[in-house]
Scaffold this motif. Structure first.
Motif, PDB file in Angstrom:
ATOM      1  N   MET A 114       0.850  -1.183   0.000  1.00 56.86           N
ATOM      2  CA  MET A 114       0.000   0.000   0.000  1.00 56.86           C
ATOM      3  C   MET A 114       0.891   1.241   0.000  1.00 56.86           C
ATOM      4  N   ARG A 115       0.541   2.210  -0.850  1.00 61.77           N
ATOM      5  CA  ARG A 115       1.240   3.494  -0.759  1.00 61.77           C
ATOM      6  C   ARG A 115       0.590   4.231   0.393  1.00 61.77           C
ATOM      7  N   HIS A 123      -1.644   9.439   1.520  1.00 65.53           N
ATOM      8  CA  HIS A 123      -2.046   8.387   0.578  1.00 65.53           C
ATOM      9  C   HIS A 123      -2.357   7.094   1.316  1.00 65.53           C
ATOM     10  N   ARG A 124      -3.274   6.341   0.720  1.00 60.61           N
ATOM     11  CA  ARG A 124      -3.599   5.019   1.258  1.00 60.61           C
ATOM     12  C   ARG A 124      -4.262   4.227   0.127  1.00 60.61           C
ATOM     13  N   HIS A 125      -3.451   3.703  -0.754  1.00 56.95           N
ATOM     14  CA  HIS A 125      -4.024   3.008  -1.914  1.00 56.95           C
ATOM     15  C   HIS A 125      -3.005   2.052  -2.555  1.00 56.95           C
ATOM     16  N   ARG A 126      -3.549   1.153  -3.365  1.00 56.15           N
ATOM     17  CA  ARG A 126      -2.703   0.198  -4.092  1.00 56.15           C
ATOM     18  C   ARG A 126      -2.756   0.442  -5.595  1.00 56.15           C
ATOM     19  N   TYR A 127      -3.764   1.177  -6.025  1.00 55.25           N
ATOM     20  CA  TYR A 127      -3.961   1.387  -7.460  1.00 55.25           C
ATOM     21  C   TYR A 127      -3.813   2.874  -7.772  1.00 55.25           C
ATOM     22  N   GLU A 128      -3.518   3.172  -9.050  1.00 62.36           N
ATOM     23  CA  GLU A 128      -3.409   4.572  -9.452  1.00 62.36           C
ATOM     24  C   GLU A 128      -3.831   4.702 -10.918  1.00 62.36           C
ATOM     25  N   VAL A 129      -4.119   5.945 -11.332  1.00 62.09           N
ATOM     26  CA  VAL A 129      -4.525   6.167 -12.711  1.00 62.09           C
ATOM     27  C   VAL A 129      -3.353   5.809 -13.615  1.00 62.09           C
TER      28      VAL A 129
END
Ligand code: GLN
Length: 187
Positions: free
Chosen positions: A146-147, A176-182
């Motif tokens: 996770m970022r 930030h708190r995610h694993r996916y990005e655009v």
């Protein structure tokens, strides 16, 4: 507020507090309507028509639409419909984390006519992946991928709408708190 955990407003406590601070600063009364995203979906019109009518009534009456963060694909179609409603009716839309990814998927499908556009979180085999697993991440080590936390982001365009929200700063440090990005290729 269009989300998955609408039964538990605690899930969105920090967002509620931020909205409250903003409403005080702007001398406005804050009214938050909770719309379960599943209730906006076509299947709800058949299975739970009352909930469907209520959800769309609330959404159509809203002065702004906020789709907060989230994980997993349940209720995603309803969030996409909410983003579409906001875009087509010029209703201000704030997408936080997943909510922003949802807006990208909706725009890719409806405006760019990329009908198969999706996040690989919801369809790992998506033909047109517009939100992708972060390249630096590893699918096999969920815990560490996770970022998380503060990350510096530089504005690419001066004086654009988002830069203005930050008083035209050169960069922002946001959490930030995610694993996916655009997908960078979609820019
Ligand atoms: N914080 C979030 O909303 C996460 C969004 C999305 N599930 C991701 O992992 O990228």
């Amino acid at each position: 507020m269009v989300g998955k955990y609408t039964g538990i407003s605690d899930s969105y406590l920090s967002i509620l507090k931020a909205l409250l601070h903003a409403s005080v600063a702007l001398d406005r009364k804050l009214v938050v309507d909770w719309v379960p995203s599943c209730d906006l979906e076509d299947s709800a019109a058949v299975e739970t028509p009352d909930a469907y009518e209520k959800a769309w009534g609330l959404l159509k009456g809203a002065n702004g639409v906020l789709v907060p963060g989230g994980f997993g694909d349940r209720g995603v179609q309803g969030k996409i419909l909410a983003a579409k409603h906001a875009r087509e009716n010029n209703v201000p839309y704030l997408g936080i984390c997943l909510g922003m990814q949802i807006a990208v998927i909706e725009y890719a499908r409806s405006v760019m006519k990329l009908r198969d556009a999706n996040s690989t979180e919801f369809d790992p085999a998506a033909k047109t992946p517009c939100v992708i697993f972060m390249p630096e991440g590893s699918k096999t080590h969920m815990g560490a991928t996770m970022r998380l936390g503060s990350r510096r982001t530089f504005f690419q365009v001066n004086n654009c709408k988002s830069a203005k929200l930050y008083a035209n700063a050169n960069y922002v440090d946001e959490r930030h708190r995610h694993r996916y990005e655009v997908c960078q290729r979609m820019r």
